[in-house]
Structure formats: C-alpha cells, structure tokens
Design a protein around this motif. Structure first.
Motif: not given
Ligand SMILES: Nc1ncnc2c1ncn2[C@@H]1O[C@H](COP(=O)(O)OP(=O)(O)OP(=O)(O)O)[C@@H](O)[C@H]1O
Length: 242
Positions: A119-120, A147, A174, A177
């Motif tokens: 995700s990063v 996270l 991020v 969302q």
C-alpha cells in the motif's frame, strides 16, 4: 459523533524552559486533524505526550475513552504512529522491521506485512536494508509501520517530508481512503498545501500554545490554511474563523 482523541490541559516544560502548555482539543471519528506551527512550536512534543513517548507534567489524554496514563495498554492498542523513525532499525530490511513490530499485534497475520508494504509502494524494496533507503523510502516505511495494526487513530509527525510525487500521492490516497473508512488522523506538517487537500480540521500551535482550531468547511471561499496561518503568525485576526 464519537470522540477518538481527547487532549485535556496537556503541558510539558523542559529544563530549558521550552515546551507546551495547557493544550486542549479533541478529534472525532474519521476526521483528519492537521497540526501546524513554526519550527520548535511543540508539535512533536505534543504528539509524543499523546502517544506516551513522553510523560507530560500536566493534563490527560484519552483515546477511545480510555485514559492513557491509567490504562496505557488498552488506550494505545488502537493507535498507529510514526513520530521520528525511532522504531525503525537501519541494519534490518523493511520486512524485518515490520516483523519486529507485528509481534506486538498477535491478532494480525504475517501477511499483513506484505499488504502494508504494497500500500505504500515498497514491495519491490522490502528485502533491502533500510540503511540503503532514501529519506522518502524511510518515510514510506514509517507510514507502513503506522498502518500495520489496522489502527483507529493514526498519528504522523511530518509524514510528507522527503516524499517524491508518487510518494505524496500514495500518502494522500492512504489518508483519504482510511478516513473515509472511519480512521482518525492527527498529522503535523509544514506542507500546508498538502494538508489543505485532506484535512477536515487544523490546529495552529505557536510557542507551545494551541492558538486556534479551525474547521476546513468553515473557511471563506478561496482562503487556504496557508493564508490563515500567515495571518495568524502575523497576529492578524481572521474574522469568523479563529
Ligand atoms: N528533550 C528535550 N529537551 C529540551 N528541549 C526540548 C526537548 N525536546 C524538545 N525541546 C524543545 O521544545 C521545543 C518544541 O520542540 P518540538 O520538537 O516539539 O517542536 P516542533 O514544533 O515539532 O518543531 P519542528 O517543526 O522544528 O519539528 C523546542 O524549542 C525544542 O528545542
């Protein structure tokens, strides 16, 4: 409305006389609170007090209704934070660093490490030692670490420093969302134009005092948080806002 973070009368004075005093604010579920202020204003000190990294002289912090001092373990359970890179070891890889952290969250499967790295945007470099990372890559890893436990409250100190354009987009997405999903954020940054894109509230900290809290939806049309900040720093009152 559900209050996720409640800060009451927090104060901390260092031996050199610097610090923060009588800070009061709260953040509701799903809100993104941007903390801004000049260098040395006390943003990091406040974030450290909120996460228990530093013991304040006065006041109390409640996270999801739990008192941080009295019930540290359960209060901090729902918090993900990246304040400095204190918990990142440069002689380990990104994956190994997150493996160290995930031990504290037995309810999270090991596969969560790959999820947050993806995700990063760090999957490609997950087996490289952090010592070979750029500043922006370390920032991405710090965000991934925050996270990891699927926290309800995420606290990030200067998370956009050193990020490239792609990193900035990743970070912004991020925040957007997760806040849409009800995650609450406290973010400090000097990049006010970036904060302007997703913050719902701003707190302006000057000389250790929270000068004002503003709601983004109450800004006059066309006014940015930078305009407001410059006016505040210059001591000009902005009618109807502060
Ligand atoms: N451990 C410490 N001992 C003594 N003084 C400290 C300590 N930590 C912070 N300070 C001082 O407290 C003040 C607030 O520091 P802090 O790091 O919280 O500011 P900041 O708003 O995060 O600054 P920046 O935007 O530059 O990161 C500064 O004057 C700093 O020098």
């Amino acid at each position: 409305m559900e209050t996720v973070l409640e800060v009451s009368n927090i104060g901390k004075r260092f031996k050199n006389g610097r610090g923060i005093s009588d800070i009061n604010f709260s953040i509701e579920k799903g809100n993104v609170f941007g903390l801004i202020g000049p260098n040395g204003a006390g943003k990091t000190t406040l974030m450290k007090a909120i996460t228990g990294l530093l013991k304040p002289d006065t006041g109390k912090v409640k996270i999801s209704g739990k008192n941080l001092e009295e019930d540290y373990k359960s209060a901090i359970r729902d918090v993900g934070a990246n304040i400095g890179s204190a918990s990142i070891y440069s002689h380990l890889t990104a994956w190994q660093n997150l493996k160290m952290i995930i031990r504290f969250y037995p309810e999270q499967p090991i596969s969560r490490i790959d999820d947050v790295l993806k995700s990063v945007g760090l999957s490609k470099y997950k087996h490289d030692k952090v010592s070979s990372y750029s500043m922006g890559m370390v920032q991405r890893l710090g965000l991934a670490a925050a996270l990891l436990p699927k926290p309800k409250l995420i606290i990030l100190d200067e998370p956009a420093n050193g990020l490239d354009i792609d990193g900035m987009l990743v970070f912004r997405n991020v925040v957007r969302q997760l806040s849409d999903e009800g995650v609450t954020f406290l973010i400090s940054s000097h990049l006010t134009s970036e904060l302007d894109k997703f913050c719902t509230h701003f707190g302006i900290l000057i000389d250790g005092e929270l000068q004002c809290i503003v709601r983004k939806d109450l800004f006059s049309a066309g006014k940015s948080i930078e305009d407001l900040y410059v006016e505040r720093i210059g001591g000009v009152h902005v009618a109807g806002i502060c």
